[in-house]
Design an enzyme around this catalytic site. Structure first.
Site, PDB file in Angstrom:
ATOM      1  N   GLU A   6      78.563  60.197 101.790  1.00 47.45           N
ATOM      2  CA  GLU A   6      78.071  58.955 101.183  1.00 47.45           C
ATOM      3  C   GLU A   6      78.251  58.955  99.668  1.00 47.45           C
ATOM      4  OE1 GLU A   6      73.801  56.653 101.382  1.00 47.45           O
ATOM      5  OE2 GLU A   6      74.529  57.648 103.191  1.00 47.45           O
TER       6      GLU A   6
ATOM      7  N   HIS B 183      73.724  51.775 104.176  1.00 44.25           N
ATOM      8  CA  HIS B 183      72.439  52.453 103.997  1.00 44.25           C
ATOM      9  C   HIS B 183      71.327  51.434 103.699  1.00 44.25           C
ATOM     10  CE1 HIS B 183      70.654  56.610 102.834  1.00 44.25           C
ATOM     11  NE2 HIS B 183      69.733  55.842 103.386  1.00 44.25           N
TER      12      HIS B 183
ATOM     13  N   ARG C 214      70.498  61.045 108.654  1.00 47.55           N
ATOM     14  CA  ARG C 214      71.235  61.544 107.496  1.00 47.55           C
ATOM     15  C   ARG C 214      72.682  61.764 107.911  1.00 47.55           C
ATOM     16  NH1 ARG C 214      68.154  59.444 104.998  1.00 47.55           N
ATOM     17  NH2 ARG C 214      66.582  60.213 103.523  1.00 47.55           N
TER      18      ARG C 214
END
Length: 320
Positions: free
Chosen positions: A267, A285, A238
């Protein structure tokens, strides 16, 4: 009124299963990610919500969905959902674990290989200036065999990374808040070390941990200064686990040799400066972005709606 609202375009298997359960559905068809306002308007009458990992389902969204029974998150994580408030409202929240294990592990190993052999940098060289010709000392990288990989987070994905790394003759050590049992460690061929030992002795560090309140900016300026100057960091866990501004500065100051990121602190934005560095690989991602994984995820979210609709218990509930 649609019984199911799908907040992003998903694999067709999802809607095929919903049709088999004779459930009406509506799919967001706008450009880009669905806005907070649009989602709030669409869930007013919905019984079931399928949402992507990139979409926030907060208290305000939940308050606008009085009929909601289930939030089926299309993703292994669920930090985008206020799971506690959903539980207060009697709403079940599920995710799609396990199916991400192999693809994310493959991407982790791929990024390690790409960093060590400078593959992305080499591709850019070929496209810009071309190949000047083979020379003994031209464009040297490093082999990963015999190197030490430190894994932060030895869950399903971390364990699969360990297996694949061992198959490539890497030495594997790991850290997480709770040590695995001796039989588990021996079966994986991994060694448990303290966090400080891991960051000081690993040639590659792979973050495969979920985000928690305790690991925000776990990788910061102090940590980067403790790492080997020849080490590289890979984050497929993460984004907020890494202080990206500190990472940029560490790379600039040559405190560490390289980094590969598939997830980001802010993000989808990337911290300015990282995109300009040759020793940084940035991917959008894509950890579980395979046809196989996304189909499996689509099946899970649709099957869970079918289970709840039939009065049964859903699988992979995260707010019990």
């Amino acid at each position: 009124m649609s019984q199911v609202y799908i907040a992003a375009e998903l694999p067709t298997i999802t809607t095929e299963i919903l049709k088999a359960h004779q459930l009406d559905y509506k799919v967001y068809a706008g450009e880009g990610l669905i806005s907070h306002q649009e989602l709030m308007a669409q869930v007013e009458d919905a019984k079931y919500l399928i949402t992507a990992l990139s979409t926030q389902v907060d208290k305000e969204i939940i308050d606008h969905a009085p009929n909601l029974k289930l939030i089926a998150n299309f993703g292994a994580g669920f930090n985008n959902i206020d799971t506690s408030y959903a539980k207060e409202k009697g709403i079940v929240v599920t995710n799609t674990p396990i199916v991400s294990t192999n693809p994310v592990a493959e991407v982790t190993i791929g990024l390690i290989l790409a960093l060590s052999h400078r593959m992305v940098e080499g591709d850019a060289q070929m496209r810009k200036d071309g190949f000047p010709g083979w020379a003994p000392l031209y464009f040297l990288g490093h082999e990963i065999a015999g190197k030490t990989l430190g894994i932060v987070g030895l869950g399903n994905i971390g364990q699969e990374v360990a297996r694949k790394a061992a198959a490539l003759s890497m030495k594997v050590q790991y850290w997480q808040p709770h040590q695995k049992s001796d039989p588990e460690e021996r079966s994986l061929g991994v060694k448990y070390v303290t966090f400080d030992e891991l960051i000081e002795t690993s040639d590659f560090i792979s973050i495969n941990a979920p985000q928690t309140s305790a690991n925000y900016h776990q990788f910061n300026q102090n940590v980067f200064q403790q790492m080997k100057a020849t080490a590289a960091l890979v984050n497929v866990g993460r984004g907020p686990i890494v202080d990206e501004a500190a990472l940029r500065d560490a790379l600039k100051n040559k405190d560490i040799a390289g980094a590969a990121l598939d997830v980001y602190e802010h993000e989808p934005a990337v911290t300015p400066g990282l995109q300009d560095m040759k020793n940084v690989i940035l991917t959008p991602h894509i950890g579980n972005a395979t046809v196989e994984a996304r189909d499996a995820m689509g099946k899970i979210v649709a099957d869970n709606i079918g289970l709840i609709n039939d009065g049964k218990k859903a699988k992979y509930v995260v707010n019990q």
